[in-house]
Each structure stands twice: as C-alpha cells, then as structure tokens.
Scaffold this active site. Structure first.
Site, PDB file in Angstrom:
ATOM      1  N   TYR A  88       7.535   8.398  -0.632  1.00  0.00           N
ATOM      2  CA  TYR A  88       6.724   8.290   0.621  1.00  0.00           C
ATOM      3  C   TYR A  88       7.673   8.179   1.683  1.00  0.00           C
ATOM      4  O   TYR A  88       8.541   7.224   1.642  1.00  0.00           O
ATOM      5  CB  TYR A  88       5.578   7.798   0.583  1.00  0.00           C
ATOM      6  CG  TYR A  88       4.855   7.503   1.939  1.00  0.00           C
ATOM      7  CD1 TYR A  88       4.544   8.821   2.678  1.00  0.00           C
ATOM      8  CD2 TYR A  88       4.636   6.443   2.613  1.00  0.00           C
ATOM      9  CE1 TYR A  88       3.862   8.824   3.681  1.00  0.00           C
ATOM     10  CE2 TYR A  88       4.238   6.385   3.747  1.00  0.00           C
ATOM     11  CZ  TYR A  88       4.032   7.603   4.252  1.00  0.00           C
ATOM     12  OH  TYR A  88       3.147   7.355   5.593  1.00  0.00           O
ATOM     13  N   ARG A 110      -7.503 -15.494   7.538  1.00  0.00           N
ATOM     14  CA  ARG A 110      -6.283 -14.959   7.481  1.00  0.00           C
ATOM     15  C   ARG A 110      -5.900 -15.140   5.784  1.00  0.00           C
ATOM     16  O   ARG A 110      -5.403 -14.108   5.219  1.00  0.00           O
ATOM     17  CB  ARG A 110      -5.362 -15.513   8.347  1.00  0.00           C
ATOM     18  CG  ARG A 110      -3.952 -14.989   8.193  1.00  0.00           C
ATOM     19  CD  ARG A 110      -2.939 -15.112   9.322  1.00  0.00           C
ATOM     20  NE  ARG A 110      -3.098 -16.198  10.105  1.00  0.00           N
ATOM     21  CZ  ARG A 110      -2.678 -17.301   9.779  1.00  0.00           C
ATOM     22  NH1 ARG A 110      -2.060 -17.681   8.698  1.00  0.00           N
ATOM     23  NH2 ARG A 110      -2.878 -18.450  10.768  1.00  0.00           N
ATOM     24  N   ASP A 142       3.825   2.634  -6.907  1.00  0.00           N
ATOM     25  CA  ASP A 142       3.028   3.001  -6.180  1.00  0.00           C
ATOM     26  C   ASP A 142       2.042   4.075  -6.787  1.00  0.00           C
ATOM     27  O   ASP A 142       2.390   5.162  -7.156  1.00  0.00           O
ATOM     28  CB  ASP A 142       3.803   3.705  -5.075  1.00  0.00           C
ATOM     29  CG  ASP A 142       2.883   4.136  -3.744  1.00  0.00           C
ATOM     30  OD1 ASP A 142       1.529   4.312  -4.053  1.00  0.00           O
ATOM     31  OD2 ASP A 142       3.128   4.182  -2.609  1.00  0.00           O
ATOM     32  N   LYS A 157      -5.952   6.269   1.149  1.00  0.00           N
ATOM     33  CA  LYS A 157      -6.135   7.473   0.380  1.00  0.00           C
ATOM     34  C   LYS A 157      -7.547   7.723  -0.341  1.00  0.00           C
ATOM     35  O   LYS A 157      -8.655   7.303  -0.057  1.00  0.00           O
ATOM     36  CB  LYS A 157      -4.792   7.598  -0.342  1.00  0.00           C
ATOM     37  CG  LYS A 157      -3.574   7.811   0.827  1.00  0.00           C
ATOM     38  CD  LYS A 157      -3.686   8.405   2.036  1.00  0.00           C
ATOM     39  CE  LYS A 157      -2.339   8.469   2.861  1.00  0.00           C
ATOM     40  NZ  LYS A 157      -2.042   7.396   3.126  1.00  0.00           N
TER      41      LYS A 157
HETATM   42  N1  PLP Z   1       2.303   5.309  -0.422  1.00  0.00           N
HETATM   43  C1  PLP Z   1       2.316   6.408  -0.403  1.00  0.00           C
HETATM   44  C2  PLP Z   1       2.252   7.417  -1.565  1.00  0.00           C
HETATM   45  C3  PLP Z   1       1.491   7.361   0.752  1.00  0.00           C
HETATM   46  O1  PLP Z   1       1.378   8.574   0.518  1.00  0.00           O
HETATM   47  C4  PLP Z   1       1.230   6.254   1.740  1.00  0.00           C
HETATM   48  C5  PLP Z   1       0.874   7.176   2.921  1.00  0.00           C
HETATM   49  O2  PLP Z   1       0.792   8.324   3.040  1.00  0.00           O
HETATM   50  C6  PLP Z   1       1.637   5.124   2.047  1.00  0.00           C
HETATM   51  C7  PLP Z   1       2.042   4.382   0.732  1.00  0.00           C
HETATM   52  C8  PLP Z   1       1.506   4.154   3.258  1.00  0.00           C
HETATM   53  O3  PLP Z   1       0.237   4.053   3.348  1.00  0.00           O
HETATM   54  P1  PLP Z   1      -0.632   3.765   4.683  1.00  0.00           P
HETATM   55  O4  PLP Z   1      -0.576   4.981   5.683  1.00  0.00           O
HETATM   56  O5  PLP Z   1      -1.928   3.352   4.343  1.00  0.00           O
HETATM   57  O6  PLP Z   1       0.345   2.656   5.480  1.00  0.00           O
END
Ligand code: PLP
Length: 388
Positions: A106, A53, A178, A203
C-alpha cells in the site's frame, strides 16, 4: 480474554462481539463509554480501566472480537491503519534494524517506511516477495521485521505467507501481515505462521466508510503487552464512539464479505470477456500472480479487482466520467462500490519509477465491489465502456 467465543464460527463471533456485556442495565448492545478516566476502588487500587489513552471498555470489546476472529491472543485498536503500522515500527525497530516490505505494498505504508528510514529511524528494503532470490537476498540482512501484504494493492498479487514466514523466522525476523484486503473471513495469517496481523479497519472490518481505525492482532501476549506500552506512550488509540461504530460494522462482516465477493466474481467474468478491457487482475484468474497459492491460502478470492482499459490515454477520463454507480474515491471495502486510479490517488506518494517497477501503470484502475445489486453494477460498467 473472555471465553464467550470458544468454538464459535467466524460469522457468529463477528455478530455477537460485545453483546450482553452490560451488567448494570442488561442492555444487549454494549453501552458507549466516553469517560477518559475511571474511579479507583480505593487508594492504590485501580480498576480494570484507569485512563482511556491506555485502554477503555468500548475499544476493548472491538479488540477482543477482532483478536478472536484472527485467532490471536490480544489486539490493540489504533486511530487508523497507518498508525497501527507506525506503532509497530516505533515499538520494534531501532536505527540499525532492517524492515523488509513488499515493493508493491500500500502506497501509505511505502511512504511511511521510506520517510522514516530517510530520517534514520531504521533501514528499509523493498522487495518483490514473489521472487525467491530477491527475497533471500534481503533476508540475508537479518531483518527485524518482515511485512507481507497479500493480495497486494492494487495488482492483487498473492504470495505464500507460510513459506515467507518460515524463511523470515529462520533469520530471526518477526512477521507482520496486512490482512486488510482479505479480512479474517477469507484468510487467517496467524495460522499460517505470522506473528502479528494488521488491518486498516477503515475498510472491510467497519464496512461503511464512516470511520478511520487500525488494529494490530498478536499471537504472543508478551509482545502485545510491550506494544501496548508504546501505544499508551505515543497515544495512538481510537475514540469510544468510533470503537462503538466499528463493533456495529463488524456484526455484518461475514455477510458483507461473502456477497461483495460474489458480486466481484461476476464483475471479473464480465470484464475479462470485454473487448475494451486490456487486462484484468484478480486472484481468481489463472493469469494472476499467485493464483495457485490463493486457492490454498484463501477461503475466497475477495472483492477487489484491477484492470487496464484498452485504447489511448483519453479513454480513462471518459470512462470514469461515464460511471454512475462506481464512485471515484480512494478507499475500499465499504458497502458502496468505488473506483480508484492508483497512480494519481492511493499510490501517488510513490515515485513514478517505483510504480513502474511494481507494475502499476497509468492505465490501471482498481475497483472495490460493494453490495449494490449486481445487475445494476454490470449495467453501469457496460454503459461506461460503450461511452469510450
Ligand atoms: N493497509 C492497506 C492495505 C490499505 O489499503 C490502507 C489504506 O488504504 C492502509 C493500510 C492504511 O489505512 P488507513 O487509511 O486506515 O490509515
């Protein structure tokens, strides 16, 4: 951290992450380590890993590779992008702390901050970070954390990381960027002043739409160690099998990002000149908010773009139905081209009013351009537009 990566370029780091680390058999590709526990050398003498973990060898190789790609000192791999953002919130924020986030971030990040603040875990202010007066007003609240997401999702607006990070640091805030849309191949937020970088590795970093993972990359080891304590405390970490797949996906990151970006530019050129398209959003366009910043801040304009169809409400379903290659699905950054309707998909967790404030209309579609042959992609768009 191992210095095997010193002085190598991004593409090489991505390809060679974790290779030749197996001492037992000399396997070139690292082995997968599913064990949850590790034998102590002797009483009170744990090895590098003790309980999975907290850390495990498969995960560690990904963390080291992405930390190096982003220019950080350490990283923590989590089980999805949202859990990485959740982890940093839990680790850093207390009930009276303020977090400042972009009003067009997001949808999942918006919903997470909003719902946790409604439960009293911390306070959140959503702001248009391209508006200097509005940004200054939120910074005057002395936030603990400022989230930057650039280019933004789904309108690809670009803000100045260096400028915002400097202003946030002036009021004592930590800066989290991000970097999911750009990847370290196209943008290096830590070099521009960020303290932490996060990704949805689901992604581009994985690139094959077959696993969920997230990551936090740190500039400062002490902060990374504090957050790792919380990661082990909550249990936010990725499985060995997914870590292995992610490391394999990373090997082609630079090549994928480059070709997908070239394809996207050709799709943009096609759409901007098409009479059935009302507006196109892509950082390469001078009409796009932050185009000049993108030119200096990014090494390329990326493979995501959005557009609005001309015509009335019924053109959208017709267009989506007519597409053969672009698949209607709510992810991005994979080798396959996807199309998404943010208002009913990625951004449905945001109120209609907040979507309107952020400029996300019901006519907007977002495309993630993949690795298919560009001639086929353009033909698919062309025939679908002829059908509406
Ligand atoms: N940050 C961005 C810019 C995203 O586009 C996404 C998901 O689409 C996330 C965070 C969240 O990621 P996850 O779907 O892997 O939890």
């Amino acid at each position: 951290m191992a210095n095997q990566f010193n002085k190598l370029s991004q593409g090489t780091i991505a390809v060679r992450g974790g290779l030749n680390t197996d001492e037992q058999y000399g396997s070139v590709v690292p082995v997968i380590t599913p064990s949850t526990c590790y034998r102590y050398e002797e009483f009170a003498k744990p090895r590098e890993f003790d309980y999975a973990r907290k850390a495990n060898p498969s995960r560690r190789l990904v963390e080291q590779t992405v930390a190096k790609l982003e220019g950080g000192v350490d990283a923590i791999l989590t089980n999805c992008g949202m859990s990485a953002i959740h982890l940093i919130s839990v680790a850093l924020l207390a009930p009276n702390d303020v977090v400042v986030a972009p009003h067009d971030c997001y949808g999942g990040s918006y919903r997470l901050f909003n719902s946790l603040s409604q439960k009293g875990y911390f306070k959140v202010k959503f702001v248009d970070q391209s508006d200097p007066a509005a940004l200054q007003e939120t910074l005057s609240l002395y936030p603990k954390l400022v989230l930057i997401e650039t280019p933004s999702n789904p309108l690809l607006r670009v803000v100045d990381i260096k400028e915002i990070a400097q202003q946030a640091h002036n009021v004592g805030a930590l800066v989290l960027v991000d970097n999911t849309f750009m990847t370290p191949i196209l943008q290096k937020p830590l070099e521009l002043g960020a303290d932490i970088v996060t990704h949805s590795c689901t992604k581009f970093l994985n690139g094959h739409s077959d696993l969920l993972a997230g990551i936090l990359v740190f500039k400062d080891q002490q902060l990374a160690t504090e957050v790792l304590w919380w990661a082990n405390n909550i249990g936010t970490l990725t499985s060995s099998f997914d870590s292995y797949l992610l490391l394999r996906g990373l090997r082609t990151l630079a090549a994928r990002v480059t070709v997908q970006q070239d394809n996207a530019q050709k799709v943009v050129d096609f759409l901007v000149n098409h009479p059935k398209i009302a507006k196109v959003y892509h950082p390469s366009l001078s009409s796009n908010l932050g185009h000049d910043i993108a030119k200096k801040q990014q090494k390329g304009f990326g493979s995501l773009l959005s557009f609005e169809l001309a015509g009335d409400d019924d053109v959208m379903p017709k267009f989506l139905k007519a597409l053969n290659i672009f698949t209607l699905a709510q992810s991005l950054g994979g080798v396959e081209s996807l199309v998404c309707h943010p208002a009913t998909m990625t951004h449905s967790g945001i109120s209609a009013e907040a979507r309107k404030t952020a400029g996300i209309s019901d006519q907007l579609l977002r495309i993630s351009v993949g690795l298919e042959d560009i001639a086929d992609l353009l033909k698919d768009l062309q025939q679908a537009l002829e059908n509406i």
